[in-house]
Motif scaffolding. Structure first.
Motif, short mmCIF file in Angstrom:
data_model
loop_
_atom_site.label_atom_id
_atom_site.label_comp_id
_atom_site.label_asym_id
_atom_site.label_seq_id
_atom_site.Cartn_x
_atom_site.Cartn_y
_atom_site.Cartn_z
N ASP A 298 0.82 -1.21 0.00
CA ASP A 298 0.00 0.00 0.00
C ASP A 298 0.85 1.26 0.00
OD1 ASP A 298 -2.35 -1.46 0.02
OD2 ASP A 298 -2.60 -1.38 2.19
N LEU A 299 2.00 1.20 0.67
CA LEU A 299 2.88 2.38 0.76
C LEU A 299 3.85 2.48 -0.41
CD1 LEU A 299 3.74 2.32 4.59
CD2 LEU A 299 2.12 3.82 3.41
N GLY A 300 3.84 1.49 -1.28
CA GLY A 300 4.75 1.50 -2.42
C GLY A 300 6.17 1.10 -2.07
N ILE A 301 6.38 0.59 -0.86
CA ILE A 301 7.71 0.16 -0.42
C ILE A 301 8.04 -1.22 -0.98
CG2 ILE A 301 9.08 -0.51 1.60
CD1 ILE A 301 7.59 1.67 3.16
N ILE A 302 7.07 -2.12 -0.94
CA ILE A 302 7.23 -3.47 -1.48
C ILE A 302 6.53 -3.52 -2.84
CG2 ILE A 302 6.63 -5.91 -1.19
CD1 ILE A 302 6.89 -5.52 1.81
N GLN A 303 7.26 -3.94 -3.84
CA GLN A 303 6.71 -4.01 -5.19
C GLN A 303 6.86 -5.43 -5.74
OE1 GLN A 303 8.34 -0.82 -7.57
NE2 GLN A 303 7.86 0.73 -6.04
N ASN A 304 6.19 -5.68 -6.86
CA ASN A 304 6.26 -6.97 -7.55
C ASN A 304 5.70 -8.12 -6.70
OD1 ASN A 304 7.58 -5.71 -9.77
ND2 ASN A 304 9.53 -5.86 -8.64
N VAL A 305 4.81 -7.79 -5.78
CA VAL A 305 4.06 -8.81 -5.05
C VAL A 305 2.59 -8.56 -5.32
CG1 VAL A 305 3.48 -9.79 -2.80
CG2 VAL A 305 5.82 -9.04 -3.25
N ASP A 306 1.89 -9.56 -5.81
CA ASP A 306 0.50 -9.41 -6.21
C ASP A 306 -0.41 -9.42 -4.99
OD1 ASP A 306 -2.03 -9.57 -7.32
OD2 ASP A 306 -1.42 -10.96 -8.90
N MET A 307 -1.20 -8.34 -4.82
CA MET A 307 -2.11 -8.25 -3.68
C MET A 307 -3.13 -9.38 -3.68
SD MET A 307 -2.79 -6.51 -0.92
CE MET A 307 -2.35 -4.76 -0.99
N SER A 308 -3.53 -9.85 -4.86
CA SER A 308 -4.51 -10.93 -4.92
C SER A 308 -3.96 -12.21 -4.29
CB SER A 308 -4.93 -11.20 -6.37
OG SER A 308 -3.84 -11.70 -7.12
N ILE A 309 -2.65 -12.42 -4.38
CA ILE A 309 -2.04 -13.59 -3.74
C ILE A 309 -2.10 -13.44 -2.22
CG2 ILE A 309 0.13 -14.84 -3.38
CD1 ILE A 309 0.81 -14.32 -6.28
N LEU A 310 -1.88 -12.22 -1.72
CA LEU A 310 -1.99 -12.01 -0.27
C LEU A 310 -3.41 -12.28 0.21
CD1 LEU A 310 0.11 -8.80 0.51
CD2 LEU A 310 0.85 -11.17 0.38
N ASN A 311 -4.40 -11.82 -0.56
CA ASN A 311 -5.80 -12.08 -0.20
C ASN A 311 -6.08 -13.58 -0.16
OD1 ASN A 311 -6.31 -9.36 -0.07
ND2 ASN A 311 -7.19 -9.22 -2.11
N GLU A 312 -5.55 -14.28 -1.13
CA GLU A 312 -5.71 -15.74 -1.18
C GLU A 312 -5.08 -16.39 0.03
OE1 GLU A 312 -3.36 -18.79 -3.78
OE2 GLU A 312 -4.99 -17.97 -4.99
N LEU A 313 -3.86 -15.95 0.39
CA LEU A 313 -3.14 -16.55 1.51
C LEU A 313 -3.80 -16.27 2.84
CD1 LEU A 313 0.58 -15.94 0.43
CD2 LEU A 313 -0.66 -18.11 0.47
N MET A 314 -4.52 -15.14 2.95
CA MET A 314 -5.26 -14.85 4.18
C MET A 314 -6.26 -15.95 4.50
SD MET A 314 -6.22 -10.81 4.23
CE MET A 314 -7.35 -11.11 5.58
N ILE A 315 -6.85 -16.53 3.46
CA ILE A 315 -7.80 -17.62 3.65
C ILE A 315 -7.09 -18.97 3.68
CG2 ILE A 315 -9.85 -18.77 2.72
CD1 ILE A 315 -10.41 -16.00 3.80
N PHE A 316 -6.16 -19.17 2.76
CA PHE A 316 -5.46 -20.46 2.69
C PHE A 316 -4.68 -20.78 3.96
CE2 PHE A 316 -5.35 -21.16 -2.14
CZ PHE A 316 -6.14 -22.29 -2.04
N MET A 317 -4.27 -19.77 4.72
CA MET A 317 -3.48 -20.01 5.92
C MET A 317 -4.32 -20.58 7.07
SD MET A 317 -2.96 -16.21 7.57
CE MET A 317 -2.76 -16.80 9.24
N GLN A 318 -5.66 -20.53 6.94
CA GLN A 318 -6.53 -21.03 8.00
C GLN A 318 -6.51 -22.55 8.06
OE1 GLN A 318 -7.86 -18.80 10.01
NE2 GLN A 318 -7.21 -17.07 8.76
#
Length: 362
Positions: A298-318
Motif C-alpha cells: 500500500d505504501l509502495g515500499i514493497i513491489q512486484n508482489v501481487d495483492m490478490s495472492i496475499l488475499n488468497e493466503l489470508m484464507i489459505f493459511m486457516q
C-alpha cells in the motif's frame, strides 16, 4: 448449483481489491436478522419447528425463476467443510454447529449468504469489497423484501423486527466494515481509539466477529444497537466513524514514513522474508507478516508482489483450507510446516513440482 463450488477457491468476491478505500477497508457487510411469526426462536424451538422454518425459507429462494442459490444443511457437511465456510466468512461460527438444525443458502458470487436457524430463523448477509455500505444494504434489502413477500415476518409496530437477542430488535440490522489498521496498531493508537468508538455506540471485534481476536491488524467495526434508529441512520453513523478511522490510519502511515522510515522498511522487508523463506510458520506469525507485506504494498515500499495472492493466503493459511489443500488431517506443527511451504510456493520463491516438470520439458 453444488456446495462443492464454495470449497474450491480461497478468494471470494469480497476479497477482491476494489471498492472505495480498499487499501484500508477490506470489506463491507450488512446482516439482517429476521424471524417467522408463530415459531419459537431457535434457542427454544423444536426440531420439527426448525425443519418447517428451513423448508419455508428454502422454498422461497430455491423455487425462484433462474435461482442462482446453493442450499445445504450443516448436518450434511463434514466438520472440515463447515470450517472452510466459516473461514471464508460465508457462515458464522454459531451456524457451523450441526446440532442447531441450521442450513445456508449461498448466491453463486458469494456476496449473499442466507443463514437459516442460527440465532434467529433468518440471517441475511451481504458482503462486498471495500467501503460499499449503501450498495451492500441495497443488495441485502432486495433479498429481504423478496422473502418478506412470501413469509410471515415477526414484526411489531412499536418495536420493529422481533429478534432472539434484544440488542437486534428494531431494524434487525448490523452493518460492519472490516478494516486493516496496521499503522494505528504499530503506534498503539488503537488502544485509545477502541474505547472511544464504543462510547459512540459502535463495537470493535476481530475479523470473525464476537469473541474473536484481531490477527493481522484486521478489525471489524459495527453498530451496537438497532432499536431507535433507522437503517439510514445506522449506515450514516458507521460511515462517519469509518471515515475518521481511515483518516487516522492514513495520518499514522504518513508519520511512520516521515519519522521512522528505515525502521518501518526493515520491519516490512523482514516480514516479506519470513513469509517467503520460513520453514515453520504459525498462524499468528503468518497473519502479522501478511499485514506487514500488505502495508508495504500500500505504501509502495514493497513491489512486484501481487495483492490478490496475499488475499488468497489470508484464507489459505486457516486450518480448514490448509487441510483441504493438503488432502489430509494435519496436527498443529504439520500445519505450520505446510503453511510455510504453501506461502513459499504462492510467492514463487520455490518452484512447485509442476513448474519444475514444465521447465524440464522445455
Amino acid at each position: 448449483m453444488s456446495i462443492e463450488k464454495f470449497m474450491q477457491g480461497a478468494v471470494t468476491g469480497w476479497m477482491e481489491a476494489y471498492g472505495e478505500h480498499s487499501d484500508i477497508v477490506m470489506s463491507t457487510r450488512i446482516r439482517l436478522a429476521r424471524n417467522l411469526t408463530g415459531y419459537r426462536f431457535p434457542i427454544a424451538f423444536t426440531e420439527e419447528q426448525a425443519m418447517e422454518v428451513d423448508r419455508q425459507v428454502a422454498a422461497v429462494l430455491l423455487d425462484a425463476d433462474e435461482s442462482n442459490y446453493a442450499y445445504t444443511k450443516m448436518a450434511d457437511l463434514p466438520l472440515l467443510e463447515r470450517q472452510i465456510l466459516v473461514e471464508k466468512h460465508l457462515i458464522s461460527p454459531q451456524l457451523a454447529d450441526p446440532d442447531r438444525h441450521g442450513a445456508v443458502i449461498l448466491s453463486e458470487d458469494e456476496t449473499i449468504s442466507v443463514m437459516v436457524n442460527e440465532e434467529d430463523h433468518i440471517r441475511i448477509q451481504c458482503i462486498r469489497p471495500g467501503l460499499q455500505l449503501e450498495a451492500a444494504y441495497r443488495q441485502a434489502d432486495f433479498v429481504d423484501d423478496y422473502l418478506e413477500k412470501e413469509l410471515p415476518y415477526a414484526f411489531d409496530e412499536d418495536f420493529g423486527y422481533l429478534t432472539s437477542c434484544p440488542s437486534n430488535t428494531g431494524t434487525g440490522m448490523r452493518a460492519s466494515v472490516m478494516m486493516h489498521l496496521p499503522a494505528l496498531t504499530i503506534t498503539k493508537q488503537i488502544d485509545r481509539i477502541i474505547p472511544a468508538i464504543s462510547r459512540l455506540g459502535m463495537i470493535v471485534r476481530g475479523s470473525y466477529g464476537e469473541g474473536s481476536e484481531a490477527p493481522g491488524n484486521v478489525y471489524q467495526i459495527s453498530n451496537q444497537m438497532t432499536l431507535g434508529k433507522t437503517e439510514q441512520e445506522i449506515l450514516e453513523d458507521l460511515g462517519n466513524i469509518t471515515s475518521r478511522l481511515i483518516a487516522h490510519e492514513r495520518k499514522s502511515r504518513e508519520l511512520l514514513l516521515a519519522k521512522s522510515r528505515l525502521s518501518l522498511e526493515n520491519r516490512l522487508f523482514r516480514s516479506l522474508g519470513t513469509v517467503s523463506f520460513a520453514r515453520l510458520l504459525p498462524s499468528g506469525e503468518a497473519a502479522k507478516c501478511l499485514s506487514d507485506v500488505r502495508l508495504g504494498i500500500d505504501l509502495g515500499i514493497i513491489q512486484n508482489v501481487d495483492m490478490s495472492i496475499l488475499n488468497e493466503l489470508m484464507i489459505f493459511m486457516q486450518p480448514g483450507f490448509l487441510q483441504q489443500y493438503a488432502g489430509a488431517e494435519l496436527g498443529q506443527e504439520e500445519r505450520d510446516v505446510f503453511r510455510a511451504k504453501l506461502f513459499r510456493e504462492r510467492l514463487a520463491i520455490e518452484k512447485t513440482p509442476a513448474s519444475q516438470e514444465q521447465e524440464t520439458e522445455e
